[in-house]
Design an enzyme around this catalytic site. Structure first.
Site, PDB file in Angstrom:
ATOM      1  N   ARG A  53       0.797  -1.224   0.000  1.00 20.21           N
ATOM      2  CA  ARG A  53       0.000   0.000   0.000  1.00 20.21           C
ATOM      3  C   ARG A  53       0.827   1.271   0.000  1.00 20.21           C
ATOM      4  O   ARG A  53       0.556   2.198  -0.758  1.00 20.21           O
ATOM      5  CB  ARG A  53      -0.929   0.031   1.231  1.00 20.21           C
ATOM      6  CG  ARG A  53      -2.240  -0.667   1.007  1.00 20.21           C
ATOM      7  CD  ARG A  53      -2.725  -1.306   2.281  1.00 20.21           C
ATOM      8  NE  ARG A  53      -1.854  -2.402   2.624  1.00 20.21           N
ATOM      9  CZ  ARG A  53      -2.049  -3.649   2.215  1.00 20.21           C
ATOM     10  NH1 ARG A  53      -3.099  -3.961   1.523  1.00 20.21           N
ATOM     11  NH2 ARG A  53      -1.189  -4.613   2.514  1.00 20.21           N
ATOM     12  N   THR A  54       1.812   1.350   0.874  1.00 18.36           N
ATOM     13  CA  THR A  54       2.511   2.627   1.006  1.00 18.36           C
ATOM     14  C   THR A  54       3.227   2.974  -0.302  1.00 18.36           C
ATOM     15  O   THR A  54       3.073   4.067  -0.844  1.00 18.36           O
ATOM     16  CB  THR A  54       3.488   2.589   2.190  1.00 18.36           C
ATOM     17  OG1 THR A  54       2.758   2.211   3.357  1.00 18.36           O
ATOM     18  CG2 THR A  54       4.122   3.947   2.432  1.00 18.36           C
ATOM     19  N   LYS A  82      25.808  -3.517  -1.842  1.00 21.24           N
ATOM     20  CA  LYS A  82      27.255  -3.443  -2.074  1.00 21.24           C
ATOM     21  C   LYS A  82      27.965  -2.723  -0.925  1.00 21.24           C
ATOM     22  O   LYS A  82      29.153  -2.495  -0.973  1.00 21.24           O
ATOM     23  CB  LYS A  82      27.533  -2.668  -3.366  1.00 21.24           C
ATOM     24  CG  LYS A  82      26.946  -3.273  -4.614  1.00 21.24           C
ATOM     25  CD  LYS A  82      27.346  -2.388  -5.806  1.00 21.24           C
ATOM     26  CE  LYS A  82      26.618  -2.800  -7.069  1.00 21.24           C
ATOM     27  NZ  LYS A  82      26.820  -1.807  -8.138  1.00 21.24           N
ATOM     28  N   HIS A 131       5.269   5.932  11.353  1.00 25.37           N
ATOM     29  CA  HIS A 131       4.737   5.744  10.002  1.00 25.37           C
ATOM     30  C   HIS A 131       3.739   6.883   9.755  1.00 25.37           C
ATOM     31  O   HIS A 131       2.527   6.680   9.719  1.00 25.37           O
ATOM     32  CB  HIS A 131       4.046   4.378   9.913  1.00 25.37           C
ATOM     33  CG  HIS A 131       3.712   3.927   8.529  1.00 25.37           C
ATOM     34  ND1 HIS A 131       3.740   4.753   7.430  1.00 25.37           N
ATOM     35  CD2 HIS A 131       3.309   2.703   8.063  1.00 25.37           C
ATOM     36  CE1 HIS A 131       3.377   4.060   6.349  1.00 25.37           C
ATOM     37  NE2 HIS A 131       3.118   2.827   6.711  1.00 25.37           N
TER      38      HIS A 131
HETATM   39  C1  NCD Z   1       1.827  -1.154   8.093  1.00 29.14           C
HETATM   40  C2  NCD Z   1       3.317  -0.974   8.252  1.00 29.14           C
HETATM   41  O1  NCD Z   1       4.086  -1.174   7.291  1.00 29.14           O
HETATM   42  O2  NCD Z   1       3.713  -0.603   9.340  1.00 29.14           O
HETATM   43  N1  NCD Z   1       1.454  -1.350   6.773  1.00 29.14           N
HETATM   44  C3  NCD Z   1       1.149  -0.253   6.000  1.00 29.14           C
HETATM   45  O3  NCD Z   1       1.996   0.537   5.672  1.00 29.14           O
HETATM   46  N2  NCD Z   1      -0.133  -0.092   5.655  1.00 29.14           N
HETATM   47  C4  NCD Z   1       1.230  -2.153   9.016  1.00 29.14           C
HETATM   48  C5  NCD Z   1       1.784  -3.542   9.021  1.00 29.14           C
HETATM   49  O4  NCD Z   1       2.704  -3.880   8.289  1.00 29.14           O
HETATM   50  O5  NCD Z   1       1.248  -4.327   9.807  1.00 29.14           O
END
Ligand code: NCD
Length: 312
Positions: A53-54, A82, A131
């Site tokens: 998703r991100t 590397k 995040h």
């Molecule tokens: C999350 C993450 O990467 O922290 N995923 C995301 O970006 N939607 C949550 C997860 O990985 O559980």
């Protein structure tokens, strides 16, 4: 002129989030007004940890704004393998792109990268720490469904220890008045003490109620934020296996919740939400993922604006 990075969820004031929500909603309503907004701009995505998703929502966002994308999808396929330092990579990529989105397994990597970056750098997740663009997504989702943050009761369930989306979101929500947190986790996966302290500093009035029982949290919650047990952050497999199925949201459990409650999840889901829940109108996690793309479009427009402090 200072560079506009986005490294932690508190980097933006609640007012700035509001500006981004308005812009994201305008984009949803009139997408064709924005198709050339970033024409001629290039975004680099550097992902040293898995992502669906991100990374893809950022790339889709930039493409929908008329900009271009260059991408490293794994550490193995880049010069990190590397032995190149993060600083050298960022300086180099910052010479190619106008904006960098980075995900890294080490806590604090985004802060370090920003020191070297000649262009705005967005933290797409640094270890278990932060995040912030998931927070932007999550707040925008709550804004769309609930229309407010003040006075909400938000239940977080699952891995509150390692879940970086939880850490970023709890802090951002703590700034609203009358917010109540219900923290549902096994005792080993409780919200870290440093985050509890931060929340209390941000808002001494914020209420935090800890429990190990999912049922306790469901009755009064306006928002239920489910999370995956973060397998990759565990030191041993046995602990993960023991804890992985502690909480499973089923139709039966959801019966205790209000009809108005929304069920969110940053995704990916593993076992913690039964697939039968997807059909329940309260389940909004796929809309949440879609809102994430529009929220990131707003963020890109904002960070690439020429005006000091960004523009939306
Ligand atoms: C999350 C993450 O990467 O922290 N995923 C995301 O970006 N939607 C949550 C997860 O990985 O559980």
């Amino acid at each position: 002129m200072a560079i506009n990075h986005f490294l932690g969820s508190l980097d933006f004031s609640p007012e700035k989030y509001d500006v981004l929500f308005s812009l994201a909603s305008r984009i949803i309503d009139s997408p064709s007004d924005y198709t050339d907004r970033c024409r001629g701009k290039l975004m680099a995505t550097l992902f040293y940890e898995p992502s669906t998703r991100t990374r893809l929502s950022f790339e889709a966002a930039m493409l929908r704004l008329g900009g271009g994308v260059i991408s490293v999808a794994s550490a193995k396929s880049s010069s990190v393998s590397k032995g190149e330092s993060l600083g050298d990579t960022i300086r180099t990529v910052g010479g190619y792109a106008d904006l960098i989105v980075m995900r890294h397994p080490k806590e604090g990597a985004a802060l370090l990268a920003a020191e070297y970056s000649p262009v705005p750098l967005i933290n797409g997740g640094d270890g278990a720490r932060e995040h912030p663009t998931q927070t932007l997504t999550d707040l925008f989702t709550i804004h769309r469904f609930k229309g407010r943050f003040d006075g909400l009761t938000v239940a977080f369930c699952g891995d509150l220890r390692y879940g970086r989306t939880v850490h970023s979101l709890v802090k951002a929500l703590a700034r609203y008045s009358g917010v109540k947190f219900i923290l549902i986790s096994p005792s080993e996966l409780r919200l870290p003490e440093r985050i509890v302290r931060e929340v209390n500093e941000i808002n001494p009035e914020a209420t935090l109620q800890e429990t190990t029982s999912m049922e306790d949290g469901l009755e009064s919650a306006d928002v239920l934020y489910m999370t995956r047990i973060q397998k990759e952050r565990f030191f041993n497999e046995e602990d993960y296996i023991r804890l992985r199925d502690t909480y499973i949201l089923t139709e039966d459990k959801l019966r205790a919740a209000s009809e108005e409650m929304i069920v969110m999840h940053p995704l990916p889901r593993v076992t913690e939400i039964d697939y039968a829940i997807d059909a329940d109108p309260r389940a909004v996690y796929f809309e949440q993922a879609r809102f994430g793309m529009f929220a990131r479009m707003a963020l890109i427009v904002h960070l690439l604006s020429d005006k000091e402090g960004g523009d939306a």
